[in-house]
Design a protein around this motif. Structure first.
Motif, short mmCIF file in Angstrom:
data_model
loop_
_atom_site.label_atom_id
_atom_site.label_comp_id
_atom_site.label_asym_id
_atom_site.label_seq_id
_atom_site.Cartn_x
_atom_site.Cartn_y
_atom_site.Cartn_z
N LEU A 1 0.82 -1.21 0.00
CA LEU A 1 0.00 0.00 0.00
C LEU A 1 0.86 1.26 0.00
O LEU A 1 0.54 2.24 -0.69
CB LEU A 1 -0.93 0.00 1.20
N LYS A 2 1.94 1.25 0.77
CA LYS A 2 2.84 2.41 0.79
C LYS A 2 3.42 2.67 -0.60
O LYS A 2 3.47 3.81 -1.07
CB LYS A 2 3.98 2.18 1.80
N ALA A 3 3.84 1.60 -1.26
CA ALA A 3 4.41 1.74 -2.60
C ALA A 3 3.37 2.22 -3.59
O ALA A 3 3.63 3.12 -4.40
CB ALA A 3 4.99 0.40 -3.05
N LEU A 4 2.18 1.65 -3.52
CA LEU A 4 1.11 2.02 -4.44
C LEU A 4 0.74 3.50 -4.29
O LEU A 4 0.56 4.21 -5.28
CB LEU A 4 -0.11 1.15 -4.17
N MET A 5 0.64 3.96 -3.05
CA MET A 5 0.31 5.35 -2.81
C MET A 5 1.42 6.27 -3.31
O MET A 5 1.15 7.34 -3.87
CB MET A 5 0.05 5.57 -1.32
N HIS B 1 0.33 0.11 -12.83
CA HIS B 1 -0.42 0.03 -14.09
C HIS B 1 -1.88 -0.33 -13.81
O HIS B 1 -2.80 0.28 -14.37
CB HIS B 1 0.22 -1.02 -15.00
N THR B 2 -2.08 -1.32 -12.94
CA THR B 2 -3.44 -1.75 -12.61
C THR B 2 -4.24 -0.63 -11.97
O THR B 2 -5.41 -0.39 -12.31
CB THR B 2 -3.39 -2.96 -11.66
N MET B 3 -3.62 0.10 -11.04
CA MET B 3 -4.32 1.20 -10.37
C MET B 3 -4.69 2.29 -11.37
O MET B 3 -5.84 2.78 -11.38
CB MET B 3 -3.45 1.78 -9.25
N HIS B 4 -3.75 2.68 -12.23
CA HIS B 4 -4.04 3.72 -13.22
C HIS B 4 -5.11 3.24 -14.20
O HIS B 4 -5.98 4.03 -14.61
CB HIS B 4 -2.77 4.08 -13.99
N THR C 1 -17.29 1.94 -7.27
CA THR C 1 -17.46 1.92 -5.81
C THR C 1 -16.40 1.09 -5.10
O THR C 1 -16.15 1.29 -3.92
CB THR C 1 -18.84 1.36 -5.43
N ALA C 2 -15.81 0.14 -5.80
CA ALA C 2 -14.80 -0.72 -5.19
C ALA C 2 -13.74 -1.07 -6.22
O ALA C 2 -14.00 -1.12 -7.42
CB ALA C 2 -15.43 -2.00 -4.64
N MET C 3 -12.53 -1.31 -5.73
CA MET C 3 -11.44 -1.70 -6.60
C MET C 3 -10.75 -2.92 -5.99
O MET C 3 -10.57 -3.00 -4.77
CB MET C 3 -10.44 -0.55 -6.76
N LEU C 4 -10.42 -3.89 -6.83
CA LEU C 4 -9.75 -5.09 -6.38
C LEU C 4 -8.33 -5.11 -6.91
O LEU C 4 -8.10 -4.89 -8.11
CB LEU C 4 -10.47 -6.35 -6.87
N LEU C 5 -7.37 -5.34 -6.03
CA LEU C 5 -5.96 -5.47 -6.42
C LEU C 5 -5.47 -6.86 -6.06
O LEU C 5 -5.63 -7.31 -4.93
CB LEU C 5 -5.10 -4.41 -5.72
N TYR C 6 -4.88 -7.52 -7.03
CA TYR C 6 -4.39 -8.88 -6.84
C TYR C 6 -2.86 -8.90 -6.77
O TYR C 6 -2.21 -7.87 -6.83
CB TYR C 6 -4.86 -9.76 -7.99
N MET C 7 -2.31 -10.09 -6.61
CA MET C 7 -0.86 -10.34 -6.65
C MET C 7 -0.09 -9.62 -5.53
O MET C 7 1.09 -9.36 -5.67
CB MET C 7 -0.29 -9.93 -8.01
N ILE C 8 -0.75 -9.32 -4.42
CA ILE C 8 -0.08 -8.60 -3.33
C ILE C 8 1.09 -9.42 -2.78
O ILE C 8 2.11 -8.87 -2.38
CB ILE C 8 -1.08 -8.26 -2.21
N ASN C 9 0.96 -10.73 -2.77
CA ASN C 9 2.02 -11.57 -2.21
C ASN C 9 3.28 -11.58 -3.07
O ASN C 9 4.34 -12.03 -2.62
CB ASN C 9 1.52 -13.01 -2.03
N ASP C 10 3.18 -11.09 -4.30
CA ASP C 10 4.35 -11.05 -5.19
C ASP C 10 5.10 -9.73 -5.10
O ASP C 10 6.13 -9.56 -5.75
CB ASP C 10 3.92 -11.29 -6.63
N VAL D 1 -3.78 5.10 -21.07
CA VAL D 1 -3.56 5.92 -19.87
C VAL D 1 -2.53 5.27 -18.96
O VAL D 1 -1.54 5.90 -18.56
CB VAL D 1 -4.89 6.13 -19.11
N ALA D 2 -2.74 4.00 -18.62
CA ALA D 2 -1.88 3.31 -17.66
C ALA D 2 -0.47 3.13 -18.20
O ALA D 2 0.52 3.32 -17.47
CB ALA D 2 -2.48 1.96 -17.30
N THR D 3 -0.34 2.77 -19.47
CA THR D 3 0.98 2.55 -20.05
C THR D 3 1.76 3.85 -20.12
O THR D 3 2.97 3.87 -19.84
CB THR D 3 0.86 1.93 -21.45
N MET D 4 1.09 4.92 -20.46
CA MET D 4 1.78 6.21 -20.52
C MET D 4 2.21 6.69 -19.14
O MET D 4 3.31 7.22 -18.96
CB MET D 4 0.88 7.24 -21.19
N LEU D 5 1.34 6.52 -18.13
CA LEU D 5 1.67 7.02 -16.80
C LEU D 5 2.78 6.20 -16.15
O LEU D 5 3.65 6.75 -15.46
CB LEU D 5 0.43 7.03 -15.91
N ILE D 6 2.77 4.91 -16.34
CA ILE D 6 3.82 4.07 -15.77
C ILE D 6 5.07 4.10 -16.65
O ILE D 6 6.20 4.04 -16.17
CB ILE D 6 3.32 2.62 -15.59
#
Length: 298
Positions: free
Chosen positions: A89-93, A166-169, A141-150, A227-232
């Motif tokens: 979460l810290k990294a994502l933010m 990329h997923t968040m964007h 209303t909700a967002m799901l993020l996977y692969m947290i263990n990686d 959008v995501a590819t350009m931002l990342i």
């Protein structure tokens, strides 16, 4: 007459049995039942971090503990390890939230448009066609993020961290599009969308004017993949990290080729949309996002 007497006896027996079954019982509890105030496990440092860093400033609830019904059970999805949640979460933010805040001048924009629930899973959601879902937005209303263990910060320019960003964007792009639609004309730049995108490589898709194979699935996915590819992926001036420009230079046929020009047309549509709909200079936001990502490893 005998039948009426017999029926009356049966009725009295039933009533007597029911009365016995419904009699008030005195229950003595030594502990409070779970679900009625006895299921509290106390706040962990992760819970405190989530409250201070996400709930208070952005009004976001984060679900990382395994709760039945929150994810798609036909799929084999494992829960996130709690030791991974706070670092991820810290990294994502740092690489997604902070650049938007800096660009818009405060947390107000994200607080208004970010989904109010963030769900986390340890693994990806593997589909029968061989593809993998790394994130989802549920109607804004909700967002799901996977692969947290990686997730790891140990690898410089971590592919997992880049994928998280990329997923968040990508998903946040969907939410913005749900509030203000992207231009209809975007669909006409490359109208040959296909449901068989998972049989196409990213490299082949780029030769056809799509930034990724998944972008070929639908105009809406095409837009947010840009959008995501350009931002990342960054922009000229960040040597060694300009993935987007590297893609444009090496995997499209280069300036003058049809695929290159088609992708530049999509880029222009994205930049124009953010300027008109949200009053955001997309190129400045792009630079901020890429600096945040590369600087996170220093």
């Amino acid at each position: 007459m005998k039948w009426n007497i017999f029926r009356t006896i049966i009725l009295l027996l039933v009533l007597a049995t029911g009365w016995s079954a419904c009699k008030k019982e005195n229950v003595h509890l030594d502990t409070i039942p779970v679900g009625l105030g006895g299921d509290s496990t106390g706040q962990t440092p992760t819970d405190v971090f989530i409250y201070d860093s996400l709930t208070v400033p952005y009004n976001i609830a984060v679900y990382y503990k395994w709760q039945p019904g929150q994810l798609d059970f036909p799929y084999e999805i494992v829960p996130p390890r709690e030791t991974q949640v706070m670092p991820a979460l810290k990294a994502l933010m740092a690489i997604t939230f902070v650049p938007f805040n800096d660009q818009t001048g405060s947390t107000v924009f994200l607080r208004k448009y970010l989904p109010k629930v963030l769900k986390m899973a340890g693994s990806g959601q593997y589909q029968s066609n061989g593809s993998i879902i790394l994130g989802q937005a549920e109607g804004g209303t909700a967002m799901l993020l996977y692969m947290i263990n990686d997730f790891t910060r140990q690898i410089k320019d971590s592919a997992v961290l880049k994928e998280m960003g990329h997923t968040m964007h990508h998903e946040f792009g969907h939410i913005l599009n749900q509030n203000i639609a992207y231009p209809v004309s975007f669909k006409q730049i490359t109208p040959a969308y296909t449901g068989n995108w998972y049989n196409i490589s990213d490299q082949a898709a780029r030769k056809q004017g799509f930034i990724s194979a998944y972008a070929e699935s639908d105009p809406g996915e095409d837009f947010v993949e840009m959008v995501a590819t350009m931002l990342i992926g960054g922009r000229n001036g960040l040597s060694g990290y300009d993935d987007y420009e590297k893609i444009m230079a090496e995997q499209t046929g280069g300036p003058g080729s049809d695929s290159y020009e088609l992708l530049r047309a999509k880029e222009a549509a994205v930049v124009d949309y953010y300027a008109r709909a949200w009053h955001i200079d997309f190129y400045e936001l792009q630079a901020r996002c890429r600096r945040a990502l590369t600087g996170y490893f220093q």
